[in-house]
Design a protein around this motif. Structure first.
Motif, short mmCIF file in Angstrom:
data_model
loop_
_atom_site.label_atom_id
_atom_site.label_comp_id
_atom_site.label_asym_id
_atom_site.label_seq_id
_atom_site.Cartn_x
_atom_site.Cartn_y
_atom_site.Cartn_z
N LEU A 57 0.85 -1.45 -0.20
CA LEU A 57 -0.15 0.11 -0.04
C LEU A 57 1.14 1.06 0.31
O LEU A 57 0.42 2.24 -1.00
N ILE A 58 1.75 1.13 0.04
CA ILE A 58 3.02 2.21 0.74
C ILE A 58 3.97 2.73 0.30
O ILE A 58 5.19 0.97 1.10
N ASN A 59 4.85 2.85 -0.44
CA ASN A 59 5.97 3.30 -0.87
C ASN A 59 7.20 3.74 0.59
O ASN A 59 6.59 5.20 0.56
N ARG A 60 7.88 3.13 1.16
CA ARG A 60 8.81 4.24 2.27
C ARG A 60 10.21 3.94 2.16
O ARG A 60 10.89 2.79 1.93
N ASN A 61 10.64 5.58 2.90
CA ASN A 61 11.89 5.57 2.33
C ASN A 61 12.36 5.78 3.89
O ASN A 61 11.38 6.05 4.98
N THR A 62 13.56 6.43 4.35
CA THR A 62 14.03 6.58 5.08
C THR A 62 12.88 8.29 5.28
O THR A 62 12.96 8.78 6.19
N ARG A 63 13.17 8.67 4.12
CA ARG A 63 12.69 10.47 4.84
C ARG A 63 11.40 10.62 4.23
O ARG A 63 10.48 11.67 4.21
N THR A 64 10.93 10.31 2.48
CA THR A 64 9.37 10.11 2.19
C THR A 64 8.23 8.69 2.02
O THR A 64 9.04 8.00 2.19
N ILE A 65 7.07 9.50 2.35
CA ILE A 65 6.68 7.80 2.08
C ILE A 65 5.93 8.01 0.69
O ILE A 65 5.31 9.97 0.24
N SER A 66 5.64 6.86 -0.28
CA SER A 66 4.85 7.23 -1.21
C SER A 66 3.17 6.23 -1.93
O SER A 66 3.35 5.68 -0.58
N PHE A 67 1.94 6.57 -2.15
CA PHE A 67 1.44 5.69 -2.13
C PHE A 67 1.16 4.76 -3.29
O PHE A 67 1.52 5.11 -4.72
N THR A 68 1.06 2.82 -3.54
CA THR A 68 0.98 2.64 -4.27
C THR A 68 -0.68 2.62 -5.15
O THR A 68 -1.57 3.57 -4.66
N ASP A 69 -0.94 2.43 -6.37
CA ASP A 69 -2.45 2.41 -6.76
C ASP A 69 -3.04 1.58 -5.74
O ASP A 69 -4.82 1.98 -5.91
N GLU A 70 -2.94 0.29 -5.51
CA GLU A 70 -3.74 0.16 -4.11
C GLU A 70 -4.15 0.97 -3.00
O GLU A 70 -4.73 0.57 -2.16
N GLY A 71 -2.75 1.44 -2.73
CA GLY A 71 -3.31 1.80 -1.63
C GLY A 71 -3.77 3.41 -2.10
O GLY A 71 -4.30 3.93 -0.79
N GLU A 72 -3.90 4.21 -2.71
CA GLU A 72 -5.33 5.07 -3.82
C GLU A 72 -6.34 4.79 -3.69
O GLU A 72 -6.97 4.81 -2.79
N ARG A 73 -6.60 3.41 -3.25
CA ARG A 73 -7.78 2.73 -4.33
C ARG A 73 -7.93 1.81 -2.45
O ARG A 73 -9.34 2.24 -1.97
N PHE A 74 -7.50 1.69 -1.94
CA PHE A 74 -7.06 1.93 -0.05
C PHE A 74 -8.12 2.48 0.64
O PHE A 74 -9.31 2.37 1.54
N TYR A 75 -7.06 4.24 0.21
CA TYR A 75 -7.68 4.75 1.30
C TYR A 75 -9.34 5.34 1.09
O TYR A 75 -10.64 5.66 1.85
N ARG A 76 -10.07 4.91 -0.10
CA ARG A 76 -10.83 5.55 -0.58
C ARG A 76 -12.18 4.62 0.02
O ARG A 76 -12.95 4.95 0.69
#
Length: 295
Positions: free
Chosen positions: A48-67
């Motif tokens: 659902l989430i791509n994350r490293n030590t500084r930032t996070i971003s959301f996968t397509d599945e993460g965007e749908r899961f948020y809704r």
């Protein structure tokens, strides 16, 4: 683990864009947030989430899961409202409101609403800056504006907020008393920087054409809080355009005088603004109705 809590935690991580911000708001550790996110990814079978030590971003599945999370938390809130004691509001109501409007007009109403609903907690965020409702977890934002500009929000008009021009007797003794809005160009004017007509004060057309008349003003003080401008006007620094409700006591005791010109300032209205009518908590709906009736 609590799946519903995981849904709520994921939603706030998405809206705040940060594990740390979500942990601070939810009063838990980053490790707890991470644990629930991993649980949600295991439950959905998706990253659902791509994350490293500084930032996070959301996968397509993460965007749908948020809704999905928005829908679930909203429907849960509606269900709890429906089955709760009709005479007992509970939970926490988060309200964003301008500083001056809160102190001068709304503070007695906030206090009365809480006293009438003792099981309810009110968290008031006072700021003259516009608030990101979703990002800051605000249920209702109150604004005194001519008309709401953010089309993504729902606005409910609560009442009028008429504006007037005021100055101290001392200032008027040392200056030619203005009788026309055109005279304001030669006066020291105190400017509220966050107003939509900050440097060009707008007045209603005397001819009734509907198009406001703008007068360019300037002066020794520009501020993002009306209370400072009122104090400056009382000290004789210049003319201020402020809501009448803010200066009623000053007009009565004579520390300020209202100026009567050939046109009246364009009035403002008090609005309650919120993000989604479908999932507005019952405590927020009843708060809005209470403020509207009280005003």
């Amino acid at each position: 683990m609590d799946r519903l809590k995981g849904v709520e935690y994921f939603r706030r991580v998405y809206e705040l864009g940060s594990f740390t911000a979500a942990a601070n708001e939810l009063q838990c550790s980053n490790a707890v947030i991470s644990k629930y996110i991993r649980y949600m990814e295991s439950w959905t079978g998706s990253k659902l989430i791509n994350r490293n030590t500084r930032t996070i971003s959301f996968t397509d599945e993460g965007e749908r899961f948020y809704r999905y999370c928005v829908s679930v938390t909203g429907q849960t809130r509606e269900l709890l409202d429906a089955v709760a004691d009709a005479d007992n509001l509970t939970g926490t109501l988060v309200v964003a409101s301008p500083v001056s409007l809160s102190i001068a007009v709304l503070s007695p109403l906030f206090i009365r609403f809480q006293k009438e609903n003792p099981s309810l907690s009110i968290r008031l965020q006072m700021s003259d800056q516009l608030t990101d409702l979703v990002g800051s977890g605000v249920d209702v934002a109150i604004r005194g504006v001519e008309a709401p500009e953010d089309s993504s929000l729902i606005a409910a008009r609560l009442g009028a907020l008429d504006r007037i021009l005021v100055a101290s007797p001392g200032y008027l003794e040392n200056a030619t008393v203005p009788t026309s809005i055109a005279h304001l160009r030669s006066h020291k004017c105190l400017v509220y920087s966050l107003s939509s007509d900050a440097n060009q004060w707008e007045f209603m057309s005397p001819t009734g054409s509907g198009k406001p008349i703008a007068v360019e003003v300037e002066g020794p003080l520009v501020a993002d809080n009306s209370m400072i401008l009122i104090e400056a006007a009382k000290a004789g620094l210049g003319i201020a355009m402020v809501p009448r409700a803010y200066v009623n006591a000053d007009l009565k005791n004579g520390s300020l005088q209202q100026l009567k010109l050939d046109a009246d300032p364009v009035p403002r209205s008090i609005y309650a603004m919120y993000s989604d009518r479908r999932y507005l908590p019952r405590r927020a709906r009843e708060f809005i109705d209470f403020i509207r009736k009280s005003l």
